[in-house]
Scaffold this active site. Structure first.
Site, PDB file in Angstrom:
ATOM      1  N   THR A  35      14.145  35.029  -9.948  1.00  0.00           N
ATOM      2  CA  THR A  35      15.350  34.239  -9.695  1.00  0.00           C
ATOM      3  C   THR A  35      14.878  32.893  -9.151  1.00  0.00           C
ATOM      4  N   GLU A  83      18.662  39.244  -2.938  1.00  0.00           N
ATOM      5  CA  GLU A  83      19.164  37.907  -2.630  1.00  0.00           C
ATOM      6  C   GLU A  83      19.066  37.833  -1.117  1.00  0.00           C
ATOM      7  N   SER A  84      18.393  36.780  -0.605  1.00  0.00           N
ATOM      8  CA  SER A  84      18.020  36.835   0.808  1.00  0.00           C
ATOM      9  C   SER A  84      18.614  35.733   1.691  1.00  0.00           C
ATOM     10  N   THR A 124      16.793  44.383   7.228  1.00  0.00           N
ATOM     11  CA  THR A 124      16.813  43.225   8.135  1.00  0.00           C
ATOM     12  C   THR A 124      17.540  43.544   9.434  1.00  0.00           C
ATOM     13  N   ASP A 125      17.200  42.815  10.489  1.00  0.00           N
ATOM     14  CA  ASP A 125      17.921  42.990  11.756  1.00  0.00           C
ATOM     15  C   ASP A 125      19.376  42.516  11.644  1.00  0.00           C
ATOM     16  N   GLU A 126      19.672  41.737  10.597  1.00  0.00           N
ATOM     17  CA  GLU A 126      21.046  41.211  10.475  1.00  0.00           C
ATOM     18  C   GLU A 126      22.077  42.316  10.259  1.00  0.00           C
ATOM     19  N   TYR A 149      25.700  38.655   2.990  1.00  0.00           N
ATOM     20  CA  TYR A 149      24.289  39.070   2.832  1.00  0.00           C
ATOM     21  C   TYR A 149      24.011  40.294   3.699  1.00  0.00           C
ATOM     22  N   SER A 152      25.637  43.406   2.515  1.00  0.00           N
ATOM     23  CA  SER A 152      25.010  44.010   1.329  1.00  0.00           C
ATOM     24  C   SER A 152      23.736  44.758   1.719  1.00  0.00           C
ATOM     25  N   LYS A 153      22.996  44.238   2.683  1.00  0.00           N
ATOM     26  CA  LYS A 153      21.783  44.938   3.123  1.00  0.00           C
ATOM     27  C   LYS A 153      22.164  46.221   3.867  1.00  0.00           C
ATOM     28  N   ASN A 179      11.153  36.077   9.478  1.00  0.00           N
ATOM     29  CA  ASN A 179       9.756  35.829   9.123  1.00  0.00           C
ATOM     30  C   ASN A 179       9.507  34.330   8.948  1.00  0.00           C
ATOM     31  N   ASP A 271      28.761  23.984  11.634  1.00  0.00           N
ATOM     32  CA  ASP A 271      28.142  25.289  11.854  1.00  0.00           C
ATOM     33  C   ASP A 271      28.352  26.210  10.655  1.00  0.00           C
TER      34      ASP A 271
HETATM   35  P1  NAD Z   1      12.923  35.814  -1.177  1.00  0.00           P
HETATM   36  O1  NAD Z   1      14.290  35.328  -1.473  1.00  0.00           O
HETATM   37  O2  NAD Z   1      11.843  34.832  -0.868  1.00  0.00           O
HETATM   38  O3  NAD Z   1      12.396  36.701  -2.397  1.00  0.00           O
HETATM   39  C1  NAD Z   1      13.205  37.621  -3.066  1.00  0.00           C
HETATM   40  C2  NAD Z   1      12.493  38.014  -4.357  1.00  0.00           C
HETATM   41  O4  NAD Z   1      13.303  39.010  -5.026  1.00  0.00           O
HETATM   42  C3  NAD Z   1      12.324  36.856  -5.344  1.00  0.00           C
HETATM   43  O5  NAD Z   1      11.008  36.850  -5.858  1.00  0.00           O
HETATM   44  C4  NAD Z   1      13.337  37.169  -6.442  1.00  0.00           C
HETATM   45  O6  NAD Z   1      12.952  36.681  -7.720  1.00  0.00           O
HETATM   46  C5  NAD Z   1      13.372  38.689  -6.396  1.00  0.00           C
HETATM   47  N1  NAD Z   1      14.621  39.244  -6.946  1.00  0.00           N
HETATM   48  C6  NAD Z   1      15.903  38.868  -6.651  1.00  0.00           C
HETATM   49  N2  NAD Z   1      16.774  39.591  -7.364  1.00  0.00           N
HETATM   50  C7  NAD Z   1      16.051  40.465  -8.110  1.00  0.00           C
HETATM   51  C8  NAD Z   1      16.381  41.490  -9.028  1.00  0.00           C
HETATM   52  N3  NAD Z   1      17.652  41.757  -9.338  1.00  0.00           N
HETATM   53  N4  NAD Z   1      15.396  42.206  -9.609  1.00  0.00           N
HETATM   54  C9  NAD Z   1      14.087  41.938  -9.306  1.00  0.00           C
HETATM   55  N5  NAD Z   1      13.712  40.964  -8.450  1.00  0.00           N
HETATM   56  C10 NAD Z   1      14.670  40.240  -7.849  1.00  0.00           C
HETATM   57  O7  NAD Z   1      13.096  36.865  -0.005  1.00  0.00           O
HETATM   58  P2  NAD Z   1      12.155  37.181   1.242  1.00  0.00           P
HETATM   59  O8  NAD Z   1      12.472  36.261   2.333  1.00  0.00           O
HETATM   60  O9  NAD Z   1      10.767  37.326   0.773  1.00  0.00           O
HETATM   61  O10 NAD Z   1      12.737  38.615   1.662  1.00  0.00           O
HETATM   62  C11 NAD Z   1      12.242  39.793   1.057  1.00  0.00           C
HETATM   63  C12 NAD Z   1      13.004  40.985   1.606  1.00  0.00           C
HETATM   64  O11 NAD Z   1      12.846  41.047   3.014  1.00  0.00           O
HETATM   65  C13 NAD Z   1      14.496  40.929   1.338  1.00  0.00           C
HETATM   66  O12 NAD Z   1      14.924  42.229   1.026  1.00  0.00           O
HETATM   67  C14 NAD Z   1      15.087  40.470   2.669  1.00  0.00           C
HETATM   68  O13 NAD Z   1      16.399  40.973   2.824  1.00  0.00           O
HETATM   69  C15 NAD Z   1      14.123  41.097   3.653  1.00  0.00           C
HETATM   70  N6  NAD Z   1      13.950  40.390   4.923  1.00  0.00           N
HETATM   71  C16 NAD Z   1      13.631  39.069   4.942  1.00  0.00           C
HETATM   72  C17 NAD Z   1      13.424  38.437   6.157  1.00  0.00           C
HETATM   73  C18 NAD Z   1      13.043  36.975   6.233  1.00  0.00           C
HETATM   74  O14 NAD Z   1      12.983  36.419   7.324  1.00  0.00           O
HETATM   75  N7  NAD Z   1      12.755  36.305   5.144  1.00  0.00           N
HETATM   76  C19 NAD Z   1      13.547  39.158   7.351  1.00  0.00           C
HETATM   77  C20 NAD Z   1      13.904  40.501   7.294  1.00  0.00           C
HETATM   78  C21 NAD Z   1      14.092  41.110   6.076  1.00  0.00           C
HETATM   79  O1  DAU Z   2      16.867  37.980  10.675  1.00  0.00           O
HETATM   80  C1  DAU Z   2      16.331  38.267   9.428  1.00  0.00           C
HETATM   81  C2  DAU Z   2      16.919  37.336   8.404  1.00  0.00           C
HETATM   82  O2  DAU Z   2      16.338  36.049   8.648  1.00  0.00           O
HETATM   83  C3  DAU Z   2      16.644  37.770   6.973  1.00  0.00           C
HETATM   84  O3  DAU Z   2      17.302  38.982   6.733  1.00  0.00           O
HETATM   85  C4  DAU Z   2      17.123  36.715   5.976  1.00  0.00           C
HETATM   86  O4  DAU Z   2      16.763  37.089   4.659  1.00  0.00           O
HETATM   87  C5  DAU Z   2      16.487  35.395   6.324  1.00  0.00           C
HETATM   88  O5  DAU Z   2      16.978  34.380   5.472  1.00  0.00           O
HETATM   89  C6  DAU Z   2      16.755  35.032   7.778  1.00  0.00           C
HETATM   90  O6  DAU Z   2      18.152  34.753   7.982  1.00  0.00           O
HETATM   91  P1  DAU Z   2      18.668  33.541   8.906  1.00  0.00           P
HETATM   92  O7  DAU Z   2      20.018  33.183   8.514  1.00  0.00           O
HETATM   93  O8  DAU Z   2      18.393  33.834  10.344  1.00  0.00           O
HETATM   94  O9  DAU Z   2      17.586  32.428   8.440  1.00  0.00           O
HETATM   95  P2  DAU Z   2      17.731  30.869   8.112  1.00  0.00           P
HETATM   96  O10 DAU Z   2      16.337  30.338   7.957  1.00  0.00           O
HETATM   97  O11 DAU Z   2      18.709  30.610   7.026  1.00  0.00           O
HETATM   98  O12 DAU Z   2      18.340  30.294   9.458  1.00  0.00           O
HETATM   99  C7  DAU Z   2      17.675  30.475  10.700  1.00  0.00           C
HETATM  100  C8  DAU Z   2      18.552  29.837  11.778  1.00  0.00           C
HETATM  101  O13 DAU Z   2      18.564  28.421  11.582  1.00  0.00           O
HETATM  102  C9  DAU Z   2      20.006  30.268  11.707  1.00  0.00           C
HETATM  103  O14 DAU Z   2      20.522  30.360  13.030  1.00  0.00           O
HETATM  104  C10 DAU Z   2      20.705  29.137  10.952  1.00  0.00           C
HETATM  105  C11 DAU Z   2      19.887  27.917  11.350  1.00  0.00           C
HETATM  106  N1  DAU Z   2      19.776  26.854  10.321  1.00  0.00           N
HETATM  107  C12 DAU Z   2      19.371  27.211   9.068  1.00  0.00           C
HETATM  108  C13 DAU Z   2      19.248  26.251   8.082  1.00  0.00           C
HETATM  109  C14 DAU Z   2      18.825  26.630   6.688  1.00  0.00           C
HETATM  110  C15 DAU Z   2      20.031  25.539  10.660  1.00  0.00           C
HETATM  111  O15 DAU Z   2      20.366  25.216  11.810  1.00  0.00           O
HETATM  112  N2  DAU Z   2      19.920  24.592   9.681  1.00  0.00           N
HETATM  113  C16 DAU Z   2      19.540  24.890   8.399  1.00  0.00           C
HETATM  114  O16 DAU Z   2      19.483  23.950   7.540  1.00  0.00           O
END
Ligand code: NAD
Ligand code: DAU
Length: 346
Positions: A35, A83-84, A124-126, A149, A152-153, A179, A271
């Protein structure tokens, strides 16, 4: 062991694929739809590794999943594909339901049918919702997701739970905090702020910037997920966290200072609706039961991350001038939901 990684071309998934290929003798099959968030450049250099195979496809494609599980004789699945991004889920929740819920359910069904030995659901902790000023999420905290989001998780987690309770299928759920590190898509806070600062663009902080996130270096997350896959108890949930809370505004100021840019770039914007105030993970269980602990402290993790984005400018510039640009302009541009509300404190 033959391991199927889903979403292995994304941020955490690609770090995980690299970890497995460098530190285990396992075979890795990576199923990813590519994606907007999936990027094969995250896996550059691995193409010729005989222990690695990439398959482009959808986790919701039952026939494809069935074929892979059979052909590759898969022992374990680590399910990252999703979708993350919370903000995208506010604009269009449907794909979140399709991928995160239905996709997970299809994967579970096929994995059970193929008698896969281990299924790790990377959650996720969300799913726990939002904390006030005190307390932490434990594995017993009730689910109270606030964004589409997160909902869905949480739904996927419940489906996993049902497969364990009803069928005894060996699912384990991990729930991680935010992360950061190399290969994170520049829609997320840290890479967005680094890239914008380097380009002298405004740094859009949502609301008053007082929301708190608990940051974990991606490599430490991957090690925890791997440990859970090998040693975790089926049916259990493991929280994974960095013990590293920080207010968004403080984090952005830190980044600006590290990059030697002006704090005047910081701009407070509208916000995020339903914006969770604070996340904090109690990771006691995985620490005491499985012996995991984060190894990268926030200061050196952030230095490594900043260096990576400085050294890999082409990687993020290509993303930011491609398809992602129209998303950015729509959200943060004039008239967009996150259009600037002016510099300085709101
Ligand atoms: P990301 O958005 O960077 O990557 C998601 C990947 O999934 C992409 O490579 C995308 O192509 C693939 N994908 C999406 N839909 C798909 C489908 N239908 N079939 C096959 N592949 C598909 O996400 P990320 O940040 O690497 O997060 C990975 C996982 O960890 C997610 O499940 C997210 O909910 C979880 N998570 C993320 C964080 C964070 O801070 N990023 C924290 C906690 C949990
Ligand atoms: O807690 C785990 C989650 O962390 C994962 O499950 C999600 O996949 C991951 O995207 C992340 O979610 P957040 O919403 O916490 O992450 P994001 O980087 O989008 O935002 C982090 C914080 O920063 C949040 O409080 C919103 C704020 N923010 C984010 C963006 C993109 C801003 O203030 N400005 C911005 O432009």
């Amino acid at each position: 062991m033959n391991i199927l990684i889903t979403g292995g071309a994304g941020f955490i998934g690609s770090n995980h694929v690299r970890l497995l290929l460098s530190e285990s003798g396992d075979r890795v099959v990576n199923l990813d739809l590519l994606t907007y968030a999936g990027n094969l450049e995250n896996l550059a250099g691995l193409e010729d590794d005989p222990r690695y195979r990439f398959v482009r496809g959808d986790i919701g494609d039952r026939d494809l999943v069935r074929q892979i599980l059979k052909d590759e004789n898969i022992d374990a699945i680590v399910h990252f594909a999703a979708e993350s991004h919370v903000d995208r889920s506010l604009e269009g929740p449907e794909v979140f339901v399709r991928t995160n819920i239905l996709g997970t359910e299809i994967l579970l069904e096929e994995a059970r049918r193929a008698e896969v030995d281990r299924f790790v659901m990377v959650s996720t902790d969300e799913v726990y919702g939002s904390l006030g000023d005190h307390g932490m999420f434990t594995e017993k905290t009730p689910l109270a997701p606030n964004s589409p989001y997160a909902a869905s998780k949480a739904s996927a987690d419940l489906m996993c739970r049902s497969f364990y309770k009803t069928f005894g299928f060996p699912v384990i759920i991990t729930r991680c905090s935010n992360n950061y590190g190399p290969f994170q898509f520049p829609e997320k806070l840290i890479p967005l702020m680094i890239a914008n600062a380097l380009e002298e663009k405004q740094l859009p902080v949502y609301g008053d910037g007082m929301n708190v996130r608990d940051w974990l270096f991606v490599g430490d997350h991957c090690r925890a997920v791997d440990l859970v896959m090998r040693k975790g108890r089926p049916g259990d949930v493991y929280n994974i966290g960095g013990c590293n809370e920080m207010k968004n505004l403080e984090l952005v100021q830190l980044l600006v200072d590290k990059l030697g840019k002006s704090r005047d770039l910081i701009s407070f914007v509208t916000d995020r609706p339903g914006h969770d105030l604070r996340y904090a993970i109690d990771a006691e269980k995985i620490m005491t039961e499985l012996g995991w602990a984060p190894t990268v402290d926030f200061s050196s993790g952030l230095d490594q991350t900043v260096s990576w984005y400085l050294e890999n400018r082409q990687w993020w510039e290509k993303i930011r001038t491609g398809e992602y640009k129209s998303y950015y302009d729509k959200m943060y541009g004039r008239g967009g939901r996150l259009g600037s509300s002016g510099k300085g404190k709101p």
